[in-house]
Design a protein around this motif. Structure first.
Motif, PDB file in Angstrom:
ATOM      1  N   TYR A   1       0.824  -1.208   0.000  1.00  0.00           N
ATOM      2  CA  TYR A   1       0.000   0.000   0.000  1.00  0.00           C
ATOM      3  C   TYR A   1       0.861   1.262   0.000  1.00  0.00           C
ATOM      4  O   TYR A   1       0.526   2.262  -0.651  1.00  0.00           O
ATOM      5  CB  TYR A   1      -0.951   0.002   1.192  1.00  0.00           C
ATOM      6  CG  TYR A   1      -2.240  -0.743   0.933  1.00  0.00           C
ATOM      7  CD1 TYR A   1      -3.240  -0.170   0.149  1.00  0.00           C
ATOM      8  CD2 TYR A   1      -2.452  -2.012   1.445  1.00  0.00           C
ATOM      9  CE1 TYR A   1      -4.424  -0.845  -0.102  1.00  0.00           C
ATOM     10  CE2 TYR A   1      -3.635  -2.702   1.197  1.00  0.00           C
ATOM     11  CZ  TYR A   1      -4.618  -2.109   0.418  1.00  0.00           C
ATOM     12  OH  TYR A   1      -5.785  -2.788   0.149  1.00  0.00           O
ATOM     13  N   GLN A   2       1.974   1.230   0.723  1.00  0.00           N
ATOM     14  CA  GLN A   2       2.877   2.382   0.711  1.00  0.00           C
ATOM     15  C   GLN A   2       3.427   2.632  -0.690  1.00  0.00           C
ATOM     16  O   GLN A   2       3.586   3.782  -1.118  1.00  0.00           O
ATOM     17  CB  GLN A   2       4.023   2.160   1.691  1.00  0.00           C
ATOM     18  CG  GLN A   2       3.624   2.169   3.155  1.00  0.00           C
ATOM     19  CD  GLN A   2       4.730   1.654   4.047  1.00  0.00           C
ATOM     20  OE1 GLN A   2       5.911   1.789   3.731  1.00  0.00           O
ATOM     21  NE2 GLN A   2       4.366   1.049   5.158  1.00  0.00           N
ATOM     22  N   ALA A   3       3.695   1.562  -1.435  1.00  0.00           N
ATOM     23  CA  ALA A   3       4.308   1.691  -2.759  1.00  0.00           C
ATOM     24  C   ALA A   3       3.382   2.363  -3.765  1.00  0.00           C
ATOM     25  O   ALA A   3       3.856   3.008  -4.711  1.00  0.00           O
ATOM     26  CB  ALA A   3       4.729   0.318  -3.269  1.00  0.00           C
ATOM     27  N   VAL A   4       2.060   2.225  -3.590  1.00  0.00           N
ATOM     28  CA  VAL A   4       1.124   2.814  -4.553  1.00  0.00           C
ATOM     29  C   VAL A   4       0.505   4.116  -4.049  1.00  0.00           C
ATOM     30  O   VAL A   4      -0.290   4.734  -4.764  1.00  0.00           O
ATOM     31  CB  VAL A   4       0.008   1.814  -4.924  1.00  0.00           C
ATOM     32  CG1 VAL A   4       0.605   0.563  -5.559  1.00  0.00           C
ATOM     33  CG2 VAL A   4      -0.844   1.441  -3.705  1.00  0.00           C
ATOM     34  N   ARG A   5       0.872   4.535  -2.859  1.00  0.00           N
ATOM     35  CA  ARG A   5       0.315   5.775  -2.317  1.00  0.00           C
ATOM     36  C   ARG A   5       0.715   6.958  -3.200  1.00  0.00           C
ATOM     37  O   ARG A   5       1.879   7.101  -3.564  1.00  0.00           O
ATOM     38  CB  ARG A   5       0.810   5.984  -0.880  1.00  0.00           C
ATOM     39  CG  ARG A   5       0.152   7.134  -0.141  1.00  0.00           C
ATOM     40  CD  ARG A   5       0.665   7.201   1.282  1.00  0.00           C
ATOM     41  NE  ARG A   5       0.326   5.990   2.030  1.00  0.00           N
ATOM     42  CZ  ARG A   5       0.914   5.616   3.167  1.00  0.00           C
ATOM     43  NH1 ARG A   5       1.914   6.338   3.670  1.00  0.00           N
ATOM     44  NH2 ARG A   5       0.532   4.515   3.778  1.00  0.00           N
ATOM     45  N   GLY A   6      -0.249   7.778  -3.541  1.00  0.00           N
ATOM     46  CA  GLY A   6       0.039   8.943  -4.365  1.00  0.00           C
ATOM     47  C   GLY A   6       0.103   8.657  -5.852  1.00  0.00           C
ATOM     48  O   GLY A   6       0.386   9.565  -6.643  1.00  0.00           O
ATOM     49  N   THR A   7      -0.156   7.419  -6.249  1.00  0.00           N
ATOM     50  CA  THR A   7      -0.155   7.052  -7.667  1.00  0.00           C
ATOM     51  C   THR A   7      -1.603   6.891  -8.135  1.00  0.00           C
ATOM     52  O   THR A   7      -2.546   7.051  -7.357  1.00  0.00           O
ATOM     53  CB  THR A   7       0.616   5.750  -7.907  1.00  0.00           C
ATOM     54  OG1 THR A   7      -0.172   4.642  -7.424  1.00  0.00           O
ATOM     55  CG2 THR A   7       1.959   5.768  -7.182  1.00  0.00           C
ATOM     56  N   ASP A   8      -1.778   6.530  -9.405  1.00  0.00           N
ATOM     57  CA  ASP A   8      -3.129   6.289  -9.916  1.00  0.00           C
ATOM     58  C   ASP A   8      -3.485   4.804  -9.907  1.00  0.00           C
ATOM     59  O   ASP A   8      -4.409   4.364 -10.605  1.00  0.00           O
ATOM     60  CB  ASP A   8      -3.288   6.865 -11.322  1.00  0.00           C
ATOM     61  CG  ASP A   8      -2.342   6.211 -12.331  1.00  0.00           C
ATOM     62  OD1 ASP A   8      -1.503   5.383 -11.915  1.00  0.00           O
ATOM     63  OD2 ASP A   8      -2.449   6.547 -13.526  1.00  0.00           O
ATOM     64  N   ALA A   9      -2.784   4.013  -9.095  1.00  0.00           N
ATOM     65  CA  ALA A   9      -3.069   2.582  -8.988  1.00  0.00           C
ATOM     66  C   ALA A   9      -4.430   2.360  -8.339  1.00  0.00           C
ATOM     67  O   ALA A   9      -4.791   3.035  -7.364  1.00  0.00           O
ATOM     68  CB  ALA A   9      -1.993   1.879  -8.181  1.00  0.00           C
ATOM     69  N   GLU A  10      -5.177   1.408  -8.858  1.00  0.00           N
ATOM     70  CA  GLU A  10      -6.481   1.067  -8.299  1.00  0.00           C
ATOM     71  C   GLU A  10      -6.402  -0.115  -7.336  1.00  0.00           C
ATOM     72  O   GLU A  10      -7.318  -0.335  -6.549  1.00  0.00           O
ATOM     73  CB  GLU A  10      -7.471   0.757  -9.422  1.00  0.00           C
ATOM     74  CG  GLU A  10      -7.743   1.956 -10.322  1.00  0.00           C
ATOM     75  CD  GLU A  10      -8.789   1.663 -11.384  1.00  0.00           C
ATOM     76  OE1 GLU A  10      -9.426   0.574 -11.332  1.00  0.00           O
ATOM     77  OE2 GLU A  10      -8.976   2.522 -12.265  1.00  0.00           O
ATOM     78  N   GLU A  11      -5.314  -0.880  -7.408  1.00  0.00           N
ATOM     79  CA  GLU A  11      -5.112  -2.022  -6.523  1.00  0.00           C
ATOM     80  C   GLU A  11      -3.726  -1.931  -5.891  1.00  0.00           C
ATOM     81  O   GLU A  11      -2.804  -1.364  -6.469  1.00  0.00           O
ATOM     82  CB  GLU A  11      -5.223  -3.341  -7.287  1.00  0.00           C
ATOM     83  CG  GLU A  11      -6.564  -3.591  -7.919  1.00  0.00           C
ATOM     84  CD  GLU A  11      -6.628  -4.958  -8.589  1.00  0.00           C
ATOM     85  OE1 GLU A  11      -5.760  -5.809  -8.285  1.00  0.00           O
ATOM     86  OE2 GLU A  11      -7.535  -5.161  -9.403  1.00  0.00           O
ATOM     87  N   ALA A  12      -3.617  -2.524  -4.700  1.00  0.00           N
ATOM     88  CA  ALA A  12      -2.313  -2.530  -4.030  1.00  0.00           C
ATOM     89  C   ALA A  12      -1.389  -3.606  -4.593  1.00  0.00           C
ATOM     90  O   ALA A  12      -0.180  -3.559  -4.367  1.00  0.00           O
ATOM     91  CB  ALA A  12      -2.501  -2.745  -2.535  1.00  0.00           C
ATOM     92  N   GLY A  13      -1.931  -4.581  -5.298  1.00  0.00           N
ATOM     93  CA  GLY A  13      -1.103  -5.617  -5.896  1.00  0.00           C
ATOM     94  C   GLY A  13      -0.713  -6.728  -4.941  1.00  0.00           C
ATOM     95  O   GLY A  13       0.312  -7.395  -5.130  1.00  0.00           O
ATOM     96  N   ILE A  14      -1.520  -6.953  -3.914  1.00  0.00           N
ATOM     97  CA  ILE A  14      -1.243  -8.018  -2.949  1.00  0.00           C
ATOM     98  C   ILE A  14      -1.786  -9.333  -3.488  1.00  0.00           C
ATOM     99  O   ILE A  14      -2.965  -9.434  -3.840  1.00  0.00           O
ATOM    100  CB  ILE A  14      -1.895  -7.690  -1.584  1.00  0.00           C
ATOM    101  CG1 ILE A  14      -1.318  -6.379  -1.036  1.00  0.00           C
ATOM    102  CG2 ILE A  14      -1.702  -8.830  -0.604  1.00  0.00           C
ATOM    103  CD1 ILE A  14      -2.069  -5.848   0.164  1.00  0.00           C
ATOM    104  N   VAL A  15      -0.925 -10.354  -3.564  1.00  0.00           N
ATOM    105  CA  VAL A  15      -1.336 -11.620  -4.179  1.00  0.00           C
ATOM    106  C   VAL A  15      -1.940 -12.593  -3.159  1.00  0.00           C
ATOM    107  O   VAL A  15      -2.753 -13.441  -3.519  1.00  0.00           O
ATOM    108  CB  VAL A  15      -0.154 -12.286  -4.911  1.00  0.00           C
ATOM    109  CG1 VAL A  15       0.316 -11.402  -6.055  1.00  0.00           C
ATOM    110  CG2 VAL A  15       1.009 -12.576  -3.957  1.00  0.00           C
ATOM    111  N   GLU A  16      -1.543 -12.492  -1.896  1.00  0.00           N
ATOM    112  CA  GLU A  16      -2.040 -13.417  -0.889  1.00  0.00           C
ATOM    113  C   GLU A  16      -3.450 -13.005  -0.429  1.00  0.00           C
ATOM    114  O   GLU A  16      -3.835 -11.844  -0.525  1.00  0.00           O
ATOM    115  CB  GLU A  16      -1.134 -13.447   0.347  1.00  0.00           C
ATOM    116  CG  GLU A  16       0.315 -13.800   0.080  1.00  0.00           C
ATOM    117  CD  GLU A  16       1.184 -12.568  -0.130  1.00  0.00           C
ATOM    118  OE1 GLU A  16       2.416 -12.710  -0.107  1.00  0.00           O
ATOM    119  OE2 GLU A  16       0.627 -11.453  -0.330  1.00  0.00           O
ATOM    120  N   ARG A  17      -4.184 -13.962   0.103  1.00  0.00           N
ATOM    121  CA  ARG A  17      -5.402 -13.587   0.809  1.00  0.00           C
ATOM    122  C   ARG A  17      -4.978 -12.869   2.094  1.00  0.00           C
ATOM    123  O   ARG A  17      -3.847 -13.048   2.589  1.00  0.00           O
ATOM    124  CB  ARG A  17      -6.279 -14.802   1.100  1.00  0.00           C
ATOM    125  CG  ARG A  17      -5.659 -15.807   2.042  1.00  0.00           C
ATOM    126  CD  ARG A  17      -6.627 -16.915   2.408  1.00  0.00           C
ATOM    127  NE  ARG A  17      -6.039 -17.780   3.432  1.00  0.00           N
ATOM    128  CZ  ARG A  17      -6.731 -18.586   4.221  1.00  0.00           C
ATOM    129  NH1 ARG A  17      -8.045 -18.672   4.103  1.00  0.00           N
ATOM    130  NH2 ARG A  17      -6.112 -19.330   5.130  1.00  0.00           N
TER     131      ARG A  17
END
Length: 243
Positions: free
Chosen positions: A24-40
Motif C-alpha cells: 500500500y505504501q508503494a502505490v500511495r500517491g499514484t493512480d493505482a487502483e489495486e495494491a497488488g497483494i497476491v495473498e489472501r
C-alpha cells in the motif's frame, strides 16, 4: 467497560510491518487502483522490518517487571499477527517452550482484521472508480456505520469484540493480557474500554496505529485506566515503524 474491568492489565499491540503494508505504501500517491497483494488477507506475512519490530517488542516484554508480565497471550489467526506474537514471546525467558508453565499463544478469530468484502485490496482511488455507488454510500453513512458488500462496518467490530472481552473476563479474571492484533481492533478496543462516542473514535482513528506499537490499560481496582496509546518508544532503537 464492565466486560474487561476484572483484568489487571490489558495490553494491545498491532502486528509488525507486513508485506501488505509495504504494498500500500508503494502505490500511495499514484493512480493505482489495486495494491497488488497476491495473498489472501489471512496469509500476508511480515516484512524483514516487521520481524525486527516483533523481536524488539519481545525484548520489551522480557524487560517488564514480574508483576506486569502477561499471563495470557491471545492473537488474531492471521499469519502476520501470529508470527509477531511468536517472535516476541521467543525473546522472553518466561515463555520458553520447554517450560510446562510457559506462555503459549492462543488464537481467537474475533481478533481478525476488519473484513473489506468486495473492496479488499483496492486503493481509495480504486474504490471510487470501480464502485462509485459504494463510495457515495460511504460518504453518506460515514466510516463508522458503513459496511461494504461482503465486509464489516466498525460497529460490526464492536459487536464481536464485546463478545471476545466478555469471554476473556471469564477466562482470565485478574489476568495480565497481551493481545496481538490489527489496527482497527486496537482502535475499537479503545472505543469500548473508554466508552467513547462515534465522533471521539473517528477522530482518534485519523492517526494511524503504528506497527508493533503498544496500547495499554491498567486496573485501578474498579476499572481500567489508560496508560498509553499507540506508543512506539520501545521501538526507538530500530526507528519508528511505518503506518
Amino acid at each position: 467497560m464492565a466486560s474487561v474491568s476484572a483484568l489487571q492489565w490489558l495490553n494491545l499491540t498491532r502486528h509488525g510491518e507486513s508485506t501488505g503494508n509495504l504494498a500500500y505504501q508503494a502505490v500511495r500517491g499514484t493512480d493505482a487502483e489495486e495494491a497488488g497483494i497476491v495473498e489472501r488477507d489471512a496469509d500476508i506475512p511480515l516484512s524483514a522490518a516487521g520481524r525486527d519490530q516483533a523481536a524488539t517488542l519481545g525484548r520489551w516484554l522480557a524487560g517488564l517487571p514480574e508483576q506486569e508480565r502477561p499471563t495470557h497471550v491471545i492473537a488474531s489467526p492471521y499469519l502476520r499477527t501470529l508470527d509477531t506474537a511468536k517472535i516476541a514471546l521467543g525473546r522472553t525467558s518466561y515463555a520458553a517452550p520447554q517450560d510446562p508453565g510457559g506462555l503459549v499463544v492462543r488464537v481467537d478469530e474475533r481478533l481478525r482484521d476488519r473484513e473489506q468484502g468486495v473492496l479488499q485490496g483496492l486503493t481509495a482511488l480504486g474504490v471510487r472508480r470501480r464502485f462509485p455507488g459504494e463510495a457515495a454510500r460511504l460518504r453518506q453513512l460515514g466510516k463508522f456505520y458503513y459496511r461494504p458488500p461482503g465486509g464489516e462496518s466498525w460497529t460490526d467490530l464492536a459487536l464481536r469484540l464485546r463478545s471476545f472481552y466478555r469471554d476473556l473476563e471469564a477466562d482470565a479474571p485478574g489476568g495480565r493480557v497481551l493481545v496481538v492484533t490489527h489496527d482497527a481492533i486496537v482502535v475499537m478496543t479503545r472505543y469500548l474500554v473508554e466508552n467513547l462516542t462515534e465522533r471521539d473514535i473517528m477522530e482518534i482513528e485519523r492517526e494511524p496505529v503504528a506497527n508493533a506499537s503498544l496500547t495499554r490499560w491498567r486496573s485501578d481496582g474498579s476499572e481500567l485506566q489508560a496508560v498509553c496509546y499507540n506508543d512506539c518508544s520501545h521501538l526507538s532503537d530500530i526507528g519508528a515503524p511505518a503506518p
